[in-house]
Motif scaffolding. Structure first.
Motif, PDB file in Angstrom:
ATOM      1  N   VAL A   1     -29.282 -16.653 -43.287  1.00  0.00           N
ATOM      2  CA  VAL A   1     -29.611 -15.551 -42.395  1.00  0.00           C
ATOM      3  C   VAL A   1     -29.302 -15.980 -40.967  1.00  0.00           C
ATOM      4  N   ILE A   2     -28.410 -15.239 -40.314  1.00  0.00           N
ATOM      5  CA  ILE A   2     -28.018 -15.519 -38.941  1.00  0.00           C
ATOM      6  C   ILE A   2     -28.741 -14.522 -38.050  1.00  0.00           C
ATOM      7  N   LYS A   3     -29.780 -14.977 -37.355  1.00  0.00           N
ATOM      8  CA  LYS A   3     -30.709 -14.079 -36.675  1.00  0.00           C
ATOM      9  C   LYS A   3     -30.227 -13.621 -35.311  1.00  0.00           C
ATOM     10  N   LYS A   4     -29.311 -14.387 -34.698  1.00  0.00           N
ATOM     11  CA  LYS A   4     -28.762 -14.009 -33.400  1.00  0.00           C
ATOM     12  C   LYS A   4     -27.242 -13.931 -33.487  1.00  0.00           C
ATOM     13  N   PRO A   5     -26.643 -13.049 -32.682  1.00  0.00           N
ATOM     14  CA  PRO A   5     -25.177 -12.918 -32.737  1.00  0.00           C
ATOM     15  C   PRO A   5     -24.465 -14.231 -32.471  1.00  0.00           C
ATOM     16  N   ILE A   6     -23.502 -14.550 -33.336  1.00  0.00           N
ATOM     17  CA  ILE A   6     -22.676 -15.732 -33.145  1.00  0.00           C
ATOM     18  C   ILE A   6     -21.211 -15.307 -33.100  1.00  0.00           C
TER      19      ILE A   6
END
Length: 408
Positions: free
Chosen positions: A23-28
């Motif tokens: 889960v990628i919680k912040k924009p990358i």
């Protein structure tokens, strides 16, 4: 420039170089694997994604896809179709529209014997004069085709009546069937089992899954299956710019004319469906399209909207990225994974170069993830009109007469 950010559930290890299902919680920042390729080959025109796959369409008319399969050794792979104008992905289907007006599609309900093989579904339309396609939209298990004659055909699953027929007599079709004539726009979504059709008189019709009032037909009509195209009453005044459909909710963008001629038309958002994803902050479903009000965008122009399975993103001119709905997989990009954000919230986007033209940024909500990317328009309005003219059979007659006149 090729700005592209990703956040949410990473369902493909080669799409984003993180652990699968992380889960990628912040924009990358998203980067393509082969950074040595010609930059012109990687200028994004459009992104479409769902549980089935993710497709990147580039400005040169070519596309690549990432299949959401853990053991797929071919990710990513080039789509072997040229001159692509639009791509669209549903829960388990893909469709490709070419500049010439042909549509190639694949999926379990499209070609069950070989679901990973593209077939030309526009050539299967019985009326040979109606095989030039102007637009395509994927639902979760269905694909909708708008022809140059302004007719809409549907293909795929009709489990909830989303093709406008009783599912008892027509559960699935592998051949496009005529749904409605005199249509100007189609609206559905990558996880949606319902569809809206707008005719040339700005009358809106809908059919399909409606258990949570996602068709906006009112409290008295909450059928699980709305098997016939039904006119949507009590539509807000103004021009319908867009409707984005999730599984349990729908978001409508309306443009109202201002009394002051010097001001731009005001755009407003309306929602209907499951309370957990409609942005009102109330523990009650919205039975009809109801205005979403928020101080975050009341004084801004709404440039773009997108809806995934259970979440919504809004891009405004200020600029701001705003979201609400399900965030259990980080698909709102807020830095946490709170299950539901019931009211609109602003998402921090420091990595994007918003000092450039904000109107060139676009948002796309996948099934449980999201993208925001930079893409200038590939066609001017004149060029779009020329493409439409090229697809019509009258174009051949005009060309012939012109050549004959020149020869004389």
């Amino acid at each position: 420039m090729n700005d592209c950010l990703f956040f949410g559930l990473n369902e493909n290890p080669k799409l984003i170089k993180y652990k699968i299902d992380s889960v990628i919680k912040k924009p990358i920042q998203f980067k393509f694997e082969n950074e040595n390729e010609n930059e012109n080959e990687k200028q994004i025109k459009q992104i479409s994604s769902s549980d089935f796959s993710t497709i990147f369409l580039f400005k040169n008319g070519k596309a690549i896809e990432y299949l959401n399969e853990n053991n797929s050794k071919q990710n990513p792979q080039k789509i072997q179709i040229e001159n692509i104008q639009k791509v669209t992905v549903g829960f388990e289907n893909e469709a490709i529209l070419t500049i010439e007006g042909n549509v190639f599609a694949k999926g379990r309900y499209i070609n069950p014997n070989n679901p990973n093989k593209f077939i030309n579904i526009s050539s299967l339309i019985e009326d040979k004069n109606d095989r030039i396609i102007q637009d395509i939209v994927s639902g979760a298990h269905s694909i909708y085709l708008l022809t140059s004659n302004q007719n809409v055909y549907g293909i795929g699953s009709n489990e909830y009546g989303q093709l406008g027929f009783d599912s008892k007599t027509l559960k699935i079709t592998q051949k496009p069937i005529l749904m409605m004539k005199n249509v100007s726009k189609i609206f559905s979504g990558n996880s949606s089992s319902h569809v809206f059709l707008l005719n040339s008189n700005q009358e809106l019709f809908g059919c399909g899954y409606n258990q949570f009032s996602q068709l906006g037909l009112g409290e008295s009509i909450r059928e699980i299956k709305t098997k016939e195209l039904t006119k949507i009453q009590n539509i807000p005044k103004g021009k319908i710019i867009d409707i984005q459909c999730g599984n349990f909710h729908s978001i409508m963008l309306i443009e109202n004319e201002n009394e002051n001629e010097n001001q731009n038309p005001k755009r407003k958002l309306y929602s209907c469906g499951d309370y957990k994803c409609n942005g009102f902050g109330k523990n009650q479903d919205s039975y009809e399209f109801t205005e979403i009000k928020s101080s975050l965008f009341e004084n801004d122009d709404i440039l773009d909207i997108s809806v995934g399975f259970y979440h919504t993103l809004i891009l405004t001119s200020n600029p701001k990225l705003i979201g609400f709905g399900d965030n259990s997989f980080g698909q709102l990009g807020t830095g946490d994974n709170i299950n539901y954000q019931l009211i609109p919230i602003q998402i921090e986007l420091s990595k994007l170069r918003f000092n450039e033209d904000i109107s060139n940024y676009h948002i796309y909500c996948g099934y449980r993830n999201s993208f925001i990317y930079y893409s200038t328009l590939s066609f001017s309005n004149l060029e779009e009109d020329l493409i439409k003219l090229f697809r019509r059979k009258e174009f051949c007659d005009i060309s012939f007469k012109t050549e004959k006149w020149r020869n004389n």
